[in-house]
Design an enzyme around this catalytic site. Structure first.
Site, short mmCIF file in Angstrom:
data_model
loop_
_atom_site.label_atom_id
_atom_site.label_comp_id
_atom_site.label_asym_id
_atom_site.label_seq_id
_atom_site.Cartn_x
_atom_site.Cartn_y
_atom_site.Cartn_z
N GLN A 1 1.59 60.49 69.04
CA GLN A 1 0.99 59.32 68.39
C GLN A 1 1.11 59.36 66.87
O GLN A 1 0.95 58.35 66.21
CB GLN A 1 -0.50 59.21 68.76
CG GLN A 1 -0.72 58.87 70.23
CD GLN A 1 -2.21 58.76 70.51
OE1 GLN A 1 -2.87 59.76 70.77
NE2 GLN A 1 -2.74 57.55 70.47
N HIS B 1 0.31 61.15 77.15
CA HIS B 1 1.08 60.84 75.93
C HIS B 1 2.27 61.78 75.76
O HIS B 1 3.30 61.39 75.23
CB HIS B 1 0.18 60.97 74.69
CG HIS B 1 -0.66 59.75 74.40
ND1 HIS B 1 -0.11 58.52 74.10
CD2 HIS B 1 -2.00 59.57 74.35
CE1 HIS B 1 -1.09 57.65 73.87
NE2 HIS B 1 -2.25 58.25 74.03
N CYS C 1 -7.19 53.43 73.49
CA CYS C 1 -6.19 54.32 72.89
C CYS C 1 -5.96 53.91 71.45
O CYS C 1 -5.85 52.71 71.17
CB CYS C 1 -4.88 54.22 73.68
SG CYS C 1 -3.58 55.30 73.07
N LEU C 2 -5.90 54.88 70.55
CA LEU C 2 -5.70 54.54 69.13
C LEU C 2 -4.37 53.83 68.90
O LEU C 2 -4.24 53.10 67.93
CB LEU C 2 -5.77 55.81 68.27
CG LEU C 2 -7.14 56.50 68.25
CD1 LEU C 2 -7.09 57.80 67.45
CD2 LEU C 2 -8.22 55.57 67.67
N HIS D 1 -5.64 61.58 79.84
CA HIS D 1 -5.12 60.51 78.97
C HIS D 1 -4.19 61.09 77.90
O HIS D 1 -3.08 60.59 77.69
CB HIS D 1 -6.30 59.76 78.33
CG HIS D 1 -5.90 58.71 77.34
ND1 HIS D 1 -6.15 57.37 77.53
CD2 HIS D 1 -5.26 58.79 76.14
CE1 HIS D 1 -5.68 56.68 76.49
NE2 HIS D 1 -5.14 57.53 75.64
N GLU D 2 -4.65 62.15 77.22
CA GLU D 2 -3.84 62.74 76.14
C GLU D 2 -2.58 63.39 76.69
O GLU D 2 -1.51 63.30 76.10
CB GLU D 2 -4.65 63.77 75.34
CG GLU D 2 -5.89 63.22 74.64
CD GLU D 2 -5.62 61.97 73.82
OE1 GLU D 2 -4.51 61.83 73.26
OE2 GLU D 2 -6.51 61.11 73.74
N GLY E 1 -9.68 61.70 71.06
CA GLY E 1 -8.51 62.53 71.35
C GLY E 1 -7.30 61.95 70.64
O GLY E 1 -7.26 60.75 70.35
#
Ligand code: NI
Length: 195
Positions: free
Chosen positions: A50, A151, A105-106, A147-148, A45
């Site tokens: 991000q 953000h 997480c990226l 999670h997304e 995701g």
């Protein structure tokens, strides 16, 4: 990969993102570029903040998770597969038991920790063609969405950890924000951080 991924500590990861309208410039290209960045960095995701776009858009393709859990129903597995785009999403309801799952997480490479979230969500969102959907989702897909979605409100998974865990991770997180991290995709680190 066109867009570097903002690293932990970058102030723009903490902004509350804004809704968009269908005339948002080059939106379809942006969505494609986000999927590309996500696949190249082996994510499931990616949220627009991000890649330094403060808009309420995230993309998900959680196919790698479909084989993760034997207890998953076929419907849950099928839900995880394929490209999904969420525009101006609103989580209307969260319900069910709280359960822990190891998240990453990226923007926070090298850190994976158990996060507790409720198992079920009801979500309203627009797809990439601005068609409205209202869906009830549970299991791992709900988890990735939660999670997304965080953000978009400037929340990172590490914010959900206990203060004890946060203290243990402090040094590692500081190193990420200073660019002292091994990562095989492009990242953008915060400027003017004090060494
Ligand atoms: Ni993330």
């Amino acid at each position: 990969m066109k867009f570097p991924i903002l690293a932990y500590g970058h102030p723009n990861l903490r902004k509350v993102a804004k809704d968009i309208t269908p005339d948002y410039p080059d939106l379809q290209q942006l969505i494609d570029d986000m999927f590309e960045a996500m696949y190249e960095s082996n994510g499931v995701g990616l949220a627009a903040p991000q890649i330094d776009q403060s808009i309420r858009l995230f993309v998900i393709d959680a196919e790698p998770f479909a084989e993760l859990d034997e207890s998953m129903t076929e419907t849950q597995k099928a839900q995880l597969k394929g490209q999904k785009v969420f525009i101006n999403a609103q989580i209307l309801e969260e319900s069910g038991k709280e359960w822990a799952f190891t998240e990453g997480c990226l923007s926070i490479p090298g850190i994976n920790e158990d996060v507790t979230r409720q198992e079920k969500i009801k979500i309203k969102y627009l797809d990439r063609d601005f068609n409205e959907h209202i869906e009830e989702i549970d299991g791992l897909l709900a988890r990735v969405i939660q999670h997304e979605y965080d953000h978009l409100d400037g929340i990172l998974f590490t914010d959900h950890l206990s203060s004890f865990k946060k203290r243990l991770l402090k040094r590692k997180l500081e190193n990420i924000s200073k660019g002292k991290v091994n990562v095989d995709y492009r990242m953008k680190f915060p400027k003017n951080n004090n060494k």
